[in-house]
Design an enzyme around this catalytic site. Structure first.
Site, short mmCIF file in Angstrom:
data_model
loop_
_atom_site.label_atom_id
_atom_site.label_comp_id
_atom_site.label_asym_id
_atom_site.label_seq_id
_atom_site.Cartn_x
_atom_site.Cartn_y
_atom_site.Cartn_z
N LYS A 1 0.82 -1.22 0.00
CA LYS A 1 0.00 0.00 0.00
C LYS A 1 0.86 1.27 0.00
CE LYS A 1 -2.24 -0.98 3.81
NZ LYS A 1 -1.61 -2.27 4.20
N ARG A 38 11.78 -6.82 4.03
CA ARG A 38 11.61 -5.38 3.86
C ARG A 38 12.63 -4.59 4.68
NH1 ARG A 38 5.79 -2.54 4.36
NH2 ARG A 38 5.98 -2.82 6.62
N ARG A 47 12.06 -2.77 10.42
CA ARG A 47 11.08 -2.33 11.43
C ARG A 47 10.88 -3.44 12.46
NH1 ARG A 47 6.01 -0.08 7.95
NH2 ARG A 47 4.94 -1.13 9.67
N ARG A 104 0.37 -9.10 13.31
CA ARG A 104 -0.29 -8.10 12.46
C ARG A 104 -1.28 -8.76 11.50
NH1 ARG A 104 4.64 -5.56 9.87
NH2 ARG A 104 3.33 -3.93 8.97
P1 AMP Z 1 1.49 0.48 8.94
O1 AMP Z 1 2.70 1.28 8.61
O2 AMP Z 1 0.25 0.95 8.23
O3 AMP Z 1 1.70 -1.01 8.80
O4 AMP Z 1 1.18 0.75 10.50
C1 AMP Z 1 2.12 0.39 11.48
C2 AMP Z 1 1.47 0.33 12.84
O5 AMP Z 1 0.92 1.61 13.19
C3 AMP Z 1 0.30 -0.64 12.98
O6 AMP Z 1 0.71 -1.98 13.19
C4 AMP Z 1 -0.42 -0.05 14.19
O7 AMP Z 1 0.28 -0.34 15.39
C5 AMP Z 1 -0.28 1.45 13.93
N1 AMP Z 1 -1.40 1.96 13.12
C6 AMP Z 1 -1.31 2.46 11.85
N2 AMP Z 1 -2.52 2.82 11.39
C7 AMP Z 1 -3.41 2.54 12.39
C8 AMP Z 1 -4.82 2.66 12.53
N3 AMP Z 1 -5.59 3.14 11.54
N4 AMP Z 1 -5.37 2.26 13.71
C9 AMP Z 1 -4.62 1.79 14.72
N5 AMP Z 1 -3.29 1.61 14.65
C10 AMP Z 1 -2.68 1.99 13.49
#
Ligand code: AMP
Length: 209
Positions: free
Chosen positions: A13, A122, A155, A166
Site C-alpha cells: 500500500k 523489507r 522495522r 499483524r
Molecule cells: P502500517 O505502517 O500501516 O503497517 O502501520 C504500522 C502500525 O501503526 C500498525 O501496526 C499499528 O500499530 C499502527 N497503526 C497504523 N494505522 C493505524 C490505525 N488506523 N489504527 C490503529 N493503529 C494503526
C-alpha cells in the site's frame, strides 16, 4: 479524488500510494508513517504508541481518529487524498464517514504467504519511510536509501512474531471493512501479487484513470 488503500500489511500500500500520488496529485496520508515520525521525534504521542507499534497491535481508535480528522482538515487534503492504513477497524470507518466522504476504497488483495515473504525482507528508510526489499527492490548502496541517503533498518514489527500478530489483527479487525465498503458500493479489488508496475497499471485501469 478521495481514496482509501485497504489490504493486509505487506500488500504494498505504501509503495503504491507513493506512485499514485504522482498520478493523482493528492497527499499520501499514512497513519503508520505519522506514528513512526512521532516515535522518532519522541513526542508525547510517540512515547505513548511505541510499544504498541513494536508489538504489531493497533493504537486505540480515539487517538487514531483524532489524528486523521486533524490531518484531513488541512488545506492540502481538501482536493483529495490517499489514506493508507486508515481506517483499520469498523469504528474508524464509521467515524471517517461522519467527517469525509470517500470516492473509492481500493482493496489490494494478496495471500498470506506473499505477505510473509515481502515483510521478512523489507528494509525501511529511517528518515523518509521509503521501503526496499533485500531481493525484489534492492537499494543501489547496501543499507542506504536511494531517495534521501537515510539509513535503512528492519522495522521491529517486520520481525517474524510481529508479522504473524499483524496478520491476525488484520483478519479480525480490518478485513471486515471489505464487506463494509462493498455493501456501500465503494470497493474496487486490485490483485496486489504482481510486481509494482503491473499493480499500478491494474489500479489505474480499475479506477478508470
Ligand atoms: P502500517 O505502517 O500501516 O503497517 O502501520 C504500522 C502500525 O501503526 C500498525 O501496526 C499499528 O500499530 C499502527 N497503526 C497504523 N494505522 C493505524 C490505525 N488506523 N489504527 C490503529 N493503529 C494503526
Amino acid at each position: 479524488m478521495k481514496l482509501i488503500f485497504l489490504g493486509p500489511p505487506g500488500a504494498g500500500k505504501g509503495t503504491l500510494a507513493a506512485r499514485a500520488v504522482s498520478i493523482l496529485a493528492v497527499p499520501h496520508i499514512s497513519t503508520g508513517n505519522i506514528f513512526r515520525a512521532a516515535i522518532a521525534a519522541r513526542s508525547p504521542l510517540g512515547l505513548k504508541v511505541k510499544g504498541i507499534l513494536d508489538s504489531g497491535a493497533l493504537v486505540d481508535d480515539e487517538s487514531t481518529i483524532g489524528l486523521v480528522r486533524e490531518r484531513l482538515a488541512r488545506a492540502d487534503a481538501q482536493g483529495g487524498y490517499i489514506l493508507d492504513g486508515f481506517p483499520r477497524t469498523i469504528p474508524q470507518a464509521e467515524a471517517l464517514a461522519a467527517f469525509s466522504a470517500v470516492d473509492r476504497v481500493v482493496n489490494f488483495d494478496i495471500p498470506d504467504a506473499a505477505v510473509l515473504e515481502r515483510l521478512g525482507g523489507r528494509r525501511t528508510c529511517r528518515n523518509c519511510g521509503t521501503n526496499f526489499h533485500i531481493l525484489f527492490t534492492r537499494p543501489q548502496r547496501e543499507g542506504i536509501c536511494d531517495s534521501c541517503g537515510g539509513e535503512l533498518y528492519t522495522r521491529e514489527d517486520d520481525r517474524e512474531g510481529a508479522i504473524q500478530k499483524r496478520l491476525g489483527v488484520y483478519r479480525e479487525q480490518t478485513a471486515p471493512l471489505i464487506a463494509f465498503y462493498r455493501t456501500r458500493g465503494l470497493l474496487v479489488d486490485v490483485d496486489a501479487r504482481p510486481a509494482v508496475d503491473k499493480v499500478v497499471e491494474n489500479f489505474t485501469k480499475a479506477l478508470g484513470l
